[in-house]
Design a protein around this motif. Structure first.
Motif, PDB file in Angstrom:
ATOM      1  N   VAL A   1      -4.725   9.575  -2.430  1.00 42.32           N
ATOM      2  CA  VAL A   1      -3.899   9.430  -1.500  1.00 42.32           C
ATOM      3  C   VAL A   1      -4.450  10.239  -0.217  1.00 42.32           C
ATOM      4  CG1 VAL A   1      -1.314   9.734  -1.032  1.00 42.32           C
ATOM      5  CG2 VAL A   1      -1.960   9.546  -3.408  1.00 42.32           C
ATOM      6  N   LEU A   2      -4.849  11.358  -0.282  1.00 39.36           N
ATOM      7  CA  LEU A   2      -5.331  11.746   0.943  1.00 39.36           C
ATOM      8  C   LEU A   2      -6.556  11.061   1.685  1.00 39.36           C
ATOM      9  CD1 LEU A   2      -5.218  14.166   2.734  1.00 39.36           C
ATOM     10  CD2 LEU A   2      -6.685  15.482   1.289  1.00 39.36           C
ATOM     11  N   GLU A   3      -7.484  10.534   0.684  1.00 38.23           N
ATOM     12  CA  GLU A   3      -8.451   9.638   1.178  1.00 38.23           C
ATOM     13  C   GLU A   3      -7.788   8.435   1.879  1.00 38.23           C
ATOM     14  OE1 GLU A   3     -11.938   6.612  -0.478  1.00 38.23           O
ATOM     15  OE2 GLU A   3     -11.479   8.956  -1.379  1.00 38.23           O
ATOM     16  N   PHE A   4      -6.816   7.899   1.521  1.00 35.78           N
ATOM     17  CA  PHE A   4      -6.009   6.554   1.857  1.00 35.78           C
ATOM     18  C   PHE A   4      -5.445   7.186   3.381  1.00 35.78           C
ATOM     19  CE2 PHE A   4      -1.520   5.196   2.747  1.00 35.78           C
ATOM     20  CZ  PHE A   4      -1.819   4.027   3.355  1.00 35.78           C
ATOM     21  N   GLY A   5      -4.657   8.368   3.478  1.00 33.13           N
ATOM     22  CA  GLY A   5      -3.988   8.880   4.758  1.00 33.13           C
ATOM     23  C   GLY A   5      -5.192   8.993   5.875  1.00 33.13           C
ATOM     24  N   GLN A   6      -6.359   9.759   5.372  1.00 37.68           N
ATOM     25  CA  GLN A   6      -7.262   9.990   6.334  1.00 37.68           C
ATOM     26  C   GLN A   6      -8.042   8.657   6.970  1.00 37.68           C
ATOM     27  OE1 GLN A   6      -9.530  12.862   3.837  1.00 37.68           O
ATOM     28  NE2 GLN A   6      -8.727  14.444   5.088  1.00 37.68           N
TER      29      GLN A   6
ATOM     30  N   LEU B   1       0.905  -1.383  -0.054  1.00 33.44           N
ATOM     31  CA  LEU B   1      -0.100  -0.132   0.023  1.00 33.44           C
ATOM     32  C   LEU B   1       0.809   1.290   0.188  1.00 33.44           C
ATOM     33  CD1 LEU B   1      -2.933  -0.670   2.469  1.00 33.44           C
ATOM     34  CD2 LEU B   1      -2.989   0.050  -0.012  1.00 33.44           C
ATOM     35  N   TYR B   2       1.789   1.549   0.833  1.00 36.76           N
ATOM     36  CA  TYR B   2       2.651   2.494   1.023  1.00 36.76           C
ATOM     37  C   TYR B   2       3.485   2.916  -0.255  1.00 36.76           C
ATOM     38  CZ  TYR B   2       2.163   2.202   5.919  1.00 36.76           C
ATOM     39  OH  TYR B   2       1.564   2.141   7.269  1.00 36.76           O
ATOM     40  N   TRP B   3       3.894   1.692  -0.986  1.00 36.51           N
ATOM     41  CA  TRP B   3       4.664   1.829  -2.216  1.00 36.51           C
ATOM     42  C   TRP B   3       3.511   2.429  -3.356  1.00 36.51           C
ATOM     43  CZ3 TRP B   3       9.033   3.464  -3.436  1.00 36.51           C
ATOM     44  CH2 TRP B   3      10.262   2.913  -2.763  1.00 36.51           C
ATOM     45  N   TYR B   4       2.383   1.713  -3.385  1.00 31.61           N
ATOM     46  CA  TYR B   4       1.231   2.208  -4.398  1.00 31.61           C
ATOM     47  C   TYR B   4       1.232   3.618  -4.039  1.00 31.61           C
ATOM     48  CZ  TYR B   4      -3.105   2.920  -6.655  1.00 31.61           C
ATOM     49  OH  TYR B   4      -4.225   3.278  -7.214  1.00 31.61           O
ATOM     50  N   TYR B   5       0.988   3.972  -2.782  1.00 32.87           N
ATOM     51  CA  TYR B   5       0.488   5.413  -2.657  1.00 32.87           C
ATOM     52  C   TYR B   5       1.811   6.535  -2.972  1.00 32.87           C
ATOM     53  CZ  TYR B   5      -4.204   4.272  -1.584  1.00 32.87           C
ATOM     54  OH  TYR B   5      -5.500   3.884  -1.862  1.00 32.87           O
TER      55      TYR B   5
ATOM     56  N   THR C   1      -8.599   4.559  11.083  1.00 30.11           N
ATOM     57  CA  THR C   1      -8.048   3.082  11.815  1.00 30.11           C
ATOM     58  C   THR C   1      -7.012   3.180  12.780  1.00 30.11           C
ATOM     59  OG1 THR C   1      -8.777   2.528   9.493  1.00 30.11           O
ATOM     60  CG2 THR C   1      -7.437   0.971  10.802  1.00 30.11           C
ATOM     61  N   TRP C   2      -6.333   3.945  12.761  1.00 30.30           N
ATOM     62  CA  TRP C   2      -5.048   4.155  13.875  1.00 30.30           C
ATOM     63  C   TRP C   2      -5.741   4.639  15.319  1.00 30.30           C
ATOM     64  CZ3 TRP C   2      -1.822   0.739  12.809  1.00 30.30           C
ATOM     65  CH2 TRP C   2      -0.474   0.475  13.664  1.00 30.30           C
ATOM     66  N   LYS C   3      -6.574   5.673  14.956  1.00 30.44           N
ATOM     67  CA  LYS C   3      -7.090   6.123  16.131  1.00 30.44           C
ATOM     68  C   LYS C   3      -7.950   4.937  17.036  1.00 30.44           C
ATOM     69  CE  LYS C   3      -7.513  11.148  15.255  1.00 30.44           C
ATOM     70  NZ  LYS C   3      -8.220  12.165  14.694  1.00 30.44           N
TER      71      LYS C   3
END
Length: 128
Positions: free
Chosen positions: A104-109, A81-85, A114-116
């Motif tokens: 990319v922003l949608e992925f980050g958000q 995923l990280y490489w893709y983005y 998820t992490w929260k």
């Protein structure tokens, strides 16, 4: 002291006192922040400044990549995923297509959200 100095001090203290899971959350939050700044700068026609912010976002993805523990299957998935983005950001730098940046922003958000949830679900004394 300027507002920016206060913000940097706050972030410094936050990082110094964070658990490993909280550090990952901070990276995701900063990743999204850099992308939002990039989008804003592009809308103002400030392409050189926008590029700097995109490269900072790419640096965060690279940091996330090198900290993965590849003993776990989920790490292998995250690596992809990280490489893709990371590649999508490279495409954005060439095309300046805001839709790519939004993707990319949608992925980050989604990773922030998820992490929260993951951090909140931990029992006292547990860590990520």
């Amino acid at each position: 002291m300027s507002i920016q100095d206060y913000q940097l001090n706050y972030l410094k203290v936050r990082v110094e006192t964070a658990s490993p899971g909280e550090l990952t959350l901070i990276l995701y939050e900063e990743f999204c922040k850099k992308l939002m700044i990039s989008k804003n700068l592009l809308s103002k026609g400030l392409v050189d400044e926008m590029r700097i912010q995109v490269f900072k976002a790419k640096d965060i993805l690279n940091e996330l990549i090198i900290t993965l523990n590849m003993d776990y299957d989920i790490s292998k998935n995250l690596y992809e995923l990280y490489w893709y983005y990371n590649n999508r950001l490279a495409n954005f730098l060439i095309s300046k297509d805001v839709a790519v940046l939004d993707e990319v922003l949608e992925f980050g958000q989604s990773m922030v959200d998820t992490w929260k949830l993951a951090i909140q679900s931990l029992k006292p004394g547990d860590s990520l």
